[in-house]
Structures are given as structure tokens and as C-alpha cells.
Scaffold this active site. Structure first.
Site: not given
Lengths: 244, 244
Positions: A50, A52, A197
Site C-alpha cells: 500500500r 503512500d 522513510r
């Protein structure tokens, strides 16, 4: 019923991430709409990751079932004709009914791209995180090695993450500088929400000499998100490959 | 009054070319608006090249005059803060009042980028012309050498071109393949309207083996636009450098 696996490339700039949501356009929605144009069926796809909002993919993997009689060798071409030019089907093949893009995944490879020079680039602005100050990429690489292996990655998990366990395995973490481009390549069993991240954001603190190399080990061991660095922006990240 | 020369990079995708026009957004308009924000003056800029809609630039050159007291070492940074991220000021310097970006130009270098593989790339879709069929780039390079030198380029001039003379000099025409990327690099004294895109469109016919290498010489000598190939699309083209 026929069962398909597809490898999808996309430029995530204009999408609110992969997963379908109300009131915002997503990769999943566009892929499902294109399959509706192609087959006239209501098809629900399952994605391996999924990604972002703003995150890109070269090798997202999806699966779906359909009754379409379109021959396998014609599907990719016909399907790409139903898609905008920022989403591309790279490969389609028929699989058995058990295949599930997410559950069957044995690991994923992501890259985080950094442009490290005084001026940004208008051409790379959506694909690379521009950092003006010279980064010490050799120290970043050293620090990244503390993250390799099987660990509790609680320090690198965003608050919205609903995973049952915070233990993940990183097989390799490479950081390569070619002129002004720094590419961080992470190969892992799976990742917590925003984990890559946050890891990159923490390694950047090492690159700026705000953190020492060995402090990354301490941050990992603290199992506390507030110890780690900020979350690096989405547009530098791309899903390279899903392994099965 | 102070006189400035600036080197500008832009992604031309979202603009209707360089030159200001009513009812369509252009690079010139955005640059002039940004200078108004910066200086509160109504500044008119002069560009070295009137790049077309969708054409990019790494090294467009502009000049303008202003009464601004902003010190030279602060202008670039402040100006870039007034611009969208698809336009970037690479360099600014003060010049004498005689400098004119277009009249003083001694030549220009352009590149035309081709992505030559079966599948397109979502990331390069705005910056490279995708051609599925394998091109014979070695023959394209041979044919391009007929265009080097001082010639009447009437065959490679679009119908809307209002130039007084059709004689131009091409100093070099390189065509380089690196894996699936073909870059055509043209260094010339100046170019007629759409001249590079028509030359590339003609050389592509050679790459497809629809034209023989030596036919490009015949097309040049015919001085007739209808003899040449189609105009290659704008998005593959970028202005690299203006020479003074």
C-alpha cells in the site's frame, strides 16, 4: 474463472497512494476502472504494497480474478490502452487461484533517491529528494548496517501503524553515491508503516553529522519512535520489486 | 538601471511554450510575474530561444533590465523562491546594457531524447519520445552527417516559419545510444521553426529503414518540406545551451 498476477509501474505524483479511498484518486481505483473498461466486470484487485501518496513503483504486484476471454498474449497491450500514461502494466500472467499478491510476498526491495547538490532539478523534482548540503554518504552506509538483520523496528514505525508485530528482517541496506545522486536500496522481509522513510530520515541526520554512526544502533535498541529522525518525504521513495 | 543575464532550466510539460501569449500560460509570463513579485517592477524579459509547447530547457538564456537594489549574490536564491518548482534559475549575472539574449547568441545546442524499447517509462514519459520498434541508430548517425555544414534547410522548415533566410550552419550532429536511450545532440548557428524536430523525424525514417542513408542528402537538396519526414513530438526536445 481466471486468476492473474500483474507487475505495475507508476508515477505516484498525481495519486493519493495505492489503496482505494473515498474522495481522492488512487492507483487502485484507476487500475480497477481500467479493468472495468477492458472486461466490463467489477474487478477488485489486491496489491502487494500500500504505497503512500507520492510514492512511486517500478514493480508493484497485484492480483485479481476475471471471467474475461481475452487471450493472455493480448491482455497487457489492451489493458495499457485503458490506462493513463503515468500507470503502466509491465507484465501479466495467469496464476493459480491460491496466489495472493500480499500474503505470498517473501520480501520487497525499495529505493530512496536523493539529489545532493546545490541546485534542485526541475526534471527530477518528483522523483528525488533534493538536499542542498553535502551528505556524508559513507557514514550513512556504515550506520545503515546496524539496521540489517532481524530486529524490533518500533523506533522506525509511524504512529498510525497497525501491524501486530514490530519485528522485521532487513536483508541488505545499500547506499550508493553516483556523482550527485545517492540511492538507498533496502531489501527486507516487509516493512512497518513509514519504516523506510523514517530509517532514511534518521540516516540523513548521520549524513549531516548531527548523529554519530553508532547512535543509530542506540536508536534501534530504544524501540521508541521519538528517538529516530524525521520521516523523509514520499517522493524520493519507489517500490522496485516484490519477491515471491 | 541594472542589466541582467540569467540561465534558466524548465520542464516545459505544463506550459504553452516560452513566448508570452494571450489565454495560455507560458514560461515568459511566469518568469515576468516572478520578477514582479521580486522587484515590484513591470519587467519584460528577452529569451534566446522561443521554445515550443512541451519543449524543455536546461540552459535557456534571458536578459532584462531592472532598478532593483537586491545585491547580485542574493538574487538567484530570492528569485527561485518566487518560482514554481518546474522553473529554476541556474545562474544570474550583471551584464552591460548592450547584451541581448537573442541577438548576441553565436549558436545553440539542443538534444532530442528517444526511449527505444518495447515498453514506455512512466517516469520519462514527458522527457523522452518512446519508440517501440528497434531503431538503427548507426544509420541515423551516418545520415545526420549530411546535415552538418552550411546549407539551405528549406526542407526542414515548418510552414509557419517567418525567417528571412533559410541558410543555417550545423556544427555537429551526434547520435549516441546508451542501452535503450538514444540522444541526438545538435550544435548549430541557429535553427528554423521546428527544424530540429523535422530533422529528427526524418532521421527516424532512416532508423526504421524506410529511408536509405543517402536519401537524407537528396531531401536536403530538394529544398521542399514535403520531401522530409514528419515533425517529431515536442517532449523529446530540450535546449541545452546558448553560446555567446
Amino acid at each position: 474463472m481466471r486468476y492473474f498476477k500483474a507487475i505495475v509501474e507508476y508515477d505516484g505524483t498525481n495519486y493519493h497512494g495505492f489503496q482505494r479511498q473515498p474522495n481522492a484518486i488512487t492507483i487502485q481505483e484507476v487500475l480497477e476502472s481500467s479493468l472495468h473498461i477492458l472486461t466490463k466486470e467489477e474487478i477488485k484487485i489486491i496489491g502487494a504494497s500500500r504505497t503512500d501518496s507520492g510514492v512511486h513503483a517500478c514493480g508493484q504486484v497485484i492480483n485479481f480474478e476475471t471471467k474475461t476471454p481475452i487471450p493472455i498474449q493480448r491482455i497487457r497491450y489492451a489493458w495499457n490502452n485503458c490506462l493513463p500514461d503515468d500507470i503502466l502494466i509491465r507484465e501479466v500472467k495467469e496464476v493459480d487461484d491460491e496466489f495472493h499478491a500480499r500474503y505470498y510476498s517473501k520480501g520487497k526491495i525499495y529505493e530512496y533517491h536523493i539529489l545532493n547538490k546545490e541546485l534542485p532539478s526541475t526534471f527530477k523534482r518528483n522523483y528525488s529528494y533534493h538536499i542542498r548540503k553535502k551528505l556524508d554518504s559513507a557514514s550513512m552506509l556504515k550506520a545503515a548496517q546496524y539496521l540489517v538483520g532481524t530486529h524490533d523496528f518500533s523506533s522506525f514505525r509511524a504512529s498510525g501503524c497497525g501491524a501486530n508485530t514490530t519485528v522485521r528482517t532487513i536483508n541488505s541496506f545499500k547506499i550508493n553515491r553516483i556523482e550527485n545522486n545517492i540511492i538507498c536500496r533496502v531489501d527486507g522481509s516487509g516493512f512497518l508503516y513509514n519504516m523506510i522513510r523514517i530509517m532514511v530520515g534518521t540516516l540523513l541526520e548521520v549524513g549531516f553529522n548531527k548523529l554519530q554512526v553508532k547512535e543509530v544502533k542506540e536508536i534501534l535498541e530504544a524501540k521508541d519512535r521519538t528517538e529516530a529522525g524525521p520521516t523523509a518525504p514520499a517522493h524520493g521513495l519507489r517500490l522496485i520489486k516484490v519477491k515471491y
